[in-house]
Every structure is written in C-alpha cells, then in structure tokens.
Design a protein around this motif. Structure first.
Motif, PDB file in Angstrom:
ATOM      1  N   ALA A 144      10.147   7.908  -7.332  1.00  0.00           N
ATOM      2  CA  ALA A 144       9.352   7.345  -6.232  1.00  0.00           C
ATOM      3  C   ALA A 144      10.255   6.665  -5.209  1.00  0.00           C
ATOM      4  O   ALA A 144      10.059   6.814  -3.991  1.00  0.00           O
ATOM      5  N   ILE A 145      11.259   5.924  -5.690  1.00  0.00           N
ATOM      6  CA  ILE A 145      12.211   5.260  -4.792  1.00  0.00           C
ATOM      7  C   ILE A 145      12.993   6.298  -3.992  1.00  0.00           C
ATOM      8  O   ILE A 145      13.171   6.190  -2.779  1.00  0.00           O
ATOM      9  N   ALA A 146      13.462   7.349  -4.706  1.00  0.00           N
ATOM     10  CA  ALA A 146      14.284   8.375  -4.056  1.00  0.00           C
ATOM     11  C   ALA A 146      13.498   9.168  -3.016  1.00  0.00           C
ATOM     12  O   ALA A 146      14.056   9.595  -2.001  1.00  0.00           O
ATOM     13  N   LEU A 147      12.191   9.349  -3.248  1.00  0.00           N
ATOM     14  CA  LEU A 147      11.389  10.202  -2.368  1.00  0.00           C
ATOM     15  C   LEU A 147      10.562   9.420  -1.350  1.00  0.00           C
ATOM     16  O   LEU A 147       9.905  10.015  -0.502  1.00  0.00           O
ATOM     17  N   MET A 206       4.104   5.692  -5.582  1.00  0.00           N
ATOM     18  CA  MET A 206       3.952   5.787  -7.041  1.00  0.00           C
ATOM     19  C   MET A 206       2.918   6.853  -7.406  1.00  0.00           C
ATOM     20  O   MET A 206       3.100   7.611  -8.361  1.00  0.00           O
ATOM     21  N   GLU A 207       1.845   6.921  -6.626  1.00  0.00           N
ATOM     22  CA  GLU A 207       0.815   7.933  -6.882  1.00  0.00           C
ATOM     23  C   GLU A 207       1.353   9.339  -6.612  1.00  0.00           C
ATOM     24  O   GLU A 207       0.954  10.300  -7.282  1.00  0.00           O
ATOM     25  N   ALA A 208       2.284   9.454  -5.655  1.00  0.00           N
ATOM     26  CA  ALA A 208       2.859  10.764  -5.321  1.00  0.00           C
ATOM     27  C   ALA A 208       3.644  11.357  -6.494  1.00  0.00           C
ATOM     28  O   ALA A 208       3.746  12.570  -6.636  1.00  0.00           O
ATOM     29  N   ALA A 262       0.832  -1.209   0.000  1.00  0.00           N
ATOM     30  CA  ALA A 262       0.000   0.000   0.000  1.00  0.00           C
ATOM     31  C   ALA A 262       0.864   1.256   0.000  1.00  0.00           C
ATOM     32  O   ALA A 262       0.569   2.232  -0.716  1.00  0.00           O
ATOM     33  N   LYS A 263       1.955   1.243   0.776  1.00  0.00           N
ATOM     34  CA  LYS A 263       2.827   2.425   0.842  1.00  0.00           C
ATOM     35  C   LYS A 263       3.614   2.614  -0.462  1.00  0.00           C
ATOM     36  O   LYS A 263       3.889   3.744  -0.861  1.00  0.00           O
ATOM     37  N   GLU A 297       7.849  20.474  -7.491  1.00  0.00           N
ATOM     38  CA  GLU A 297       6.647  20.609  -6.665  1.00  0.00           C
ATOM     39  C   GLU A 297       6.778  19.806  -5.366  1.00  0.00           C
ATOM     40  O   GLU A 297       6.456  20.289  -4.279  1.00  0.00           O
ATOM     41  N   LEU A 298       7.289  18.556  -5.492  1.00  0.00           N
ATOM     42  CA  LEU A 298       7.456  17.714  -4.306  1.00  0.00           C
ATOM     43  C   LEU A 298       8.515  18.282  -3.354  1.00  0.00           C
ATOM     44  O   LEU A 298       8.358  18.229  -2.132  1.00  0.00           O
TER      45      LEU A 298
END
Length: 542
Positions: free
Chosen positions: A163-166, A133-135, A127-128, A196-197
């Motif tokens: 996604a992996i890095a963040l 991935m959605e982020a 789920a995380k 943006e992130l």
C-alpha cells in the motif's frame, strides 16, 4: 522506461574496494515485468539499490548509466531523487516488518508518503490512506489503520508495504524478494494482487527473487546474475527449459520439483546413491489429542485443537500448513519448549507432556530430542564461534571435556561438511549455508534419536538448500534418526518426507503417505495448498 548500461557498483571495505556489480545492462519496457534471479551475493539487490540511490555509505555507482524516462539517475541530485522515490519509482522490500516503523501506526506510515508527495493534506490524508489499504484488499481497513506492525501477520504487513509503495501511483515498481517468509497461499495472494494492480495501472516492474518458480510464473523476461554480472537473459519458458549458461542450469536443477529425486537437485558430478535406511513398524513418537490454549482478551484462543499423529523410528514426517495453523506450536510442544494444555506426547513409551518444559533442559531425555531452527542467524549466539556453539550441548548434556570434546567437535564438523578452519569463525563471518551446518552440527552433537526441523532451509538459496537437504538425508540414514519436518514448502516436503500431516486452524485436516496426499489430496484445503505452490520450471529432457 528504464535503461541500464554497463552499471558498476563498488563498496569501500577495510580490506579494500569490493566490486559488487560489474557491467550490468538491461532495459525495462512500459508495462513489462522483468525478473532478476540469482543467489545471495549475486548483486541483484545492490543493482536495485543503485537505481533508487539508497546504497550504504560505503557504496557508490562507479561507472555506467541508469536512465529512467529521460532522467539520469546517476547524476540526479538528492532533492530530485526524493521527488522520484515513491512518486515515480517505488520499492517493496524483502522483510516487511523491518521496512515498517515498529512504533508508528501503519495508517500514519501510508499517510507519510502521500503527504510527502502532495497527494494528500491534513484533511483527507486518513481517507486516502484507508483507500490505499483497501486497494491492496486489506479487510476492515478502517480498523487496521490504527494497528502497529507487531499486531499484524506477516502477510498483512506485506500488504501494508505494498500500500505504501503503490500509494502515489508510481510508474515503476521494484519488488525485492517480496514473498520471502510468506506461506504459499499468502505468497500467491500477494503476487496476484500486485500483478493485478500493475496491469490496472499500466505500470512496469522488476521482480528480484531466487525462486525460479515465482519468476517463471510472473515475469515477461528474465536476467540471471552471478557474482555481480549478468550471465544469461531471455524469455522465462525458453531460459528455464533450455538454459545456456552452466550457472542457470545449476539453479534450475537445484530447484525442488515434481518428479525429481532429492539427489537430482545436486550437480551430477557430486551425486552419490541415496543411502538405504530402515523404517521401524513401531512409533518412536506418538502425539495424542494434543491441545494448546492461550488466554485472550475476549476469551480462550485455541492454537492447537486435539492433534494426533505418529512418527516411526527412521521415518520423516512433514508437518505443513499456513502461518498460524498451529504447526510451530505443535513442534514446540513436542520438543518441550512449550507446555501443552492437555494431551500426550509419548516418546519411547514415556509421556513427556507430564514433564514441565521449564526443567526439561536438565532432563536426561533432552539429549534424545533436538531441534534445528528456522533462522540459522537468529538461532546462533553472535558472540560465540562455531566451535563454542557446537561445544555447548557436549558440555551441558554429554559432560565432555578437553581433548575428547575437541575431537568430537571436529568429527561433527566433518559429518556436516563444515570445513574445520570455519570452526573459529563467528556467525557474521559465515554464509547462510555454513550457518545452517553449524545449527545441524549442534543439534546432532549428542546423538539424538529425534530431530525437529522448523523450516531449516526457508531462507537459503536453492543450490545451498539442495546441499542441506541432501545432508539431512545422509545423516538420517547414517545416524538412524527420525525427523519431524515443519514447512510450508510442499516441494521440499515431497522430497524429504515419507508421511505428511496437513494442519489448518489448529487441527489436522489430512494425513497419510506423502505421494498419496500430494497426488490425490482428500481435503479441499490440501488441494488449495498444492495449487498455490509456484510451479518450478521444467528442464527439457535433452
């Protein structure tokens, strides 16, 4: 947040010690994006690897300090660094496919970093990972979770790497050429997403790039590196408008930009007038209703759908569009590496589409149509010297032997500006620009009338790109060749091409004279491409 002081990094080699980074000092404040720019070999990536303590076995931090939030990175144990990597300091690498495990599902690779830093357990890891991935705005993340890297596009792979890095909410993000190889709209999407992130999470970041337009657009401050040392630093607007160091001036001048001629990319001392050339009124190549269809799992896949365009003798035509638009498939059919499903490829009045690609290597027409490939490294045989590479078409298509062949090889080396002593070197012993010259020499060896150039400068530094582009201009005039230039870099296409063809989804959406299309695009997609292209920094008139 990060303080680097007098950092020096060296590598042990068979020829002795090599000092890759020499006395580098800079700081990164909280919430700041620092840009590190410079060409290949300048030491910018090595600096970041030293911070992460992921240098090759032969590398070591020789001197200086690297302090992150009070932690001395130089003296930290490997166990402490494992705790910092991913959780506090994270990195997006240059080649997303090489950074991902090819035999492991991408969702599992995101889970790995979450579980490594106790951000997830067996029950909630999936789920995380999907949430991560959605982020980064991966559509249908649940379905993509089970995909392998080879099933995803380059842009999608880069989003997985992001996604992996963040995933663990690091405080410092290092981006090492994060958009190299991505088309301009994907590049813009990835950079704006990361920006943006970074802003949302109050992170600091370091952007390592040789793209000055990208650095000017996304960085608060810039440091310029050359030969392992910082030569200049400052605010991007000031730095690029009024560069103080000759090397920074060279980088700014070599960057393709609106209003500059192709000769203006070169240093003033080596500029010569652009050679005159004649463009015929008659088409050398006429592509008519070209179609390429592949069999897919759920029905036929239409890669190219009824494409038609002309290339006149002596003319350069740019074929532009995003990854997957069909431009490389079209060029591969033109050069007869692929068979079309239907349509005509009329070259000098003959329909080459009727000649199977399987036997075209032995066709007399093969010598008339040649190709320069995108990756000079991958397109050269690693076991052949430059001399052997250039000799191959002379042997196979021109039947040259002995002294005649040796003289022609040296003549070609002189023509493309490759020093003769480099003819006996292997590809790994050459720079990117030198390998590009070998590829061009091989392509023009048998005096072709038509050259297909597939992103020939995409992986080159700006100053080397400027030299190669000007070489192509000179060869076009001197040898009377026509070019089909496949690229997603609109600034380069504007400099080199007379006519431009814009593709989207396997179809042509617009074509016409380059200045007309670039200045007043008729199709919204062309306008979108132009808007997405990074705006290179402008020099003050003085």
């Amino acid at each position: 947040m990060l303080t680097i002081k007098d950092l020096a990094v060296s590598f042990r080699t068979r020829r002795g010690e090599v000092n890759a980074v020499r006395g580098v000092s800079f700081e990164v404040a909280e919430g700041e994006t620092l840009g590190i720019v410079g060409e290949s070999g300048s030491g910018k990536s090595v600096t970041s690897y030293a911070l992460m303590r992921i240098l090759d076995a032969g590398g070591r931090i020789k001197a200086g300090e690297a302090v992150y939030s009070g932690v001395d990175l130089k003296r930290a144990s490997e166990r402490e660094m494992q705790g910092l990597r991913g959780r506090e300091i994270s990195m997006i690498f240059q080649n997303p496919r090489a950074a991902l495990n090819p035999i492991r599902k991408v969702g599992h690779q995101i889970e790995d970093v979450l579980r490594r830093h106790a951000r997830a357990d067996a029950q909630n890891a999936r789920a995380k990972a999907i949430e991560a991935m959605e982020a980064v705005k991966i559509r249908d993340a649940e379905a993509r979770y089970d995909a392998y890297p080879f099933e995803l596009s380059g842009g999608m792979c880069q989003r997985i790497v992001c996604a992996i890095a963040l995933a663990c909410d690091p405080k410092l993000l290092i981006m090492d050429e994060p958009t190299t190889g991505l088309d301009i709209t994907t590049q813009k999407a990835v950079m704006e997403l990361v920006t943006e992130l970074i802003r949302e999470r109050s992170m600091s970041s370091i952007l390592i790039t040789h793209d000055l337009g990208l650095a000017a657009q996304y960085c608060d401050r810039i440091v310029v590196m050359k030969d392992g040392a910082i030569v200049e630093a400052g605010d991007p607007v000031r730095l690029f408008a009024r560069p103080g160091h000759p090397y920074t001036r060279k980088l700014v001048d070599a960057t393709p930009r609106e209003g500059a001629s192709i000769r203006e990319l070169l240093p003033a001392e080596v500029r010569t007038p652009e050679p005159p050339r004649r463009i015929s009124d008659e088409a050398l190549l006429s592509v008519r209703d070209l179609v390429k269809t592949y069999a897919g799992k759920s029905g036929p896949v239409h890669a190219v759908k009824g494409v038609s365009f002309d290339v006149k003798a002596g003319q350069s035509v740019g074929l532009v569009g995003e990854s997957g638009c069909g431009k490389s498939t079209t060029s591969s059919m033109v050069v007869r590496l692929l068979d079309p499903t239907s349509g005509q490829i009329l070259f000098a009045g003959e329909d080459l589409a009727k000649r199977p690609s399987a036997g075209f290597a032995r066709d007399p027409m093969r010598a008339k149509i040649q190709m320069v490939f995108q990756d000079a490294t991958d397109s050269l045989n690693p076991r052949h010297t430059s001399r052997q590479t250039i000799a191959e078409p002379l042997r196979a298509m021109a039947g040259l032997r002995g002294r005649a062949r040796a003289e022609r090889i040296e003549e070609l080396a002189d023509l493309v500006g490759l020093p003769r002593p480099l003819l006996d070197r292997f590809p790994h012993q050459l720079s990117g620009g030198q390998k590009a010259r070998v590829g061009i020499a091989r392509a023009i060896a048998v005096n072709p009338d038509f050259l297909v150039l597939d992103e020939p400068t995409a992986a080159l530094d700006v100053s080397i790109q400027a030299i190669v582009l000007n070489l192509l201009v000179d060869l076009r005039a001197r040898l009377g060749m026509s070019y089909l230039f496949v690229s997603h870099d609109l600034h380069v296409v504007r400099l080199l091409c007379d006519h431009v063809v814009v593709m989207k989804g396997g179809e042509i959406v617009e074509q016409g004279p380059t200045e007309q299309v670039m200045t007043a695009p008729a199709d919204p997609y062309t306008a979108e491409l132009l808007e997405a292209a990074p705006k290179p920094p402008a020099r003050d008139a003085a």
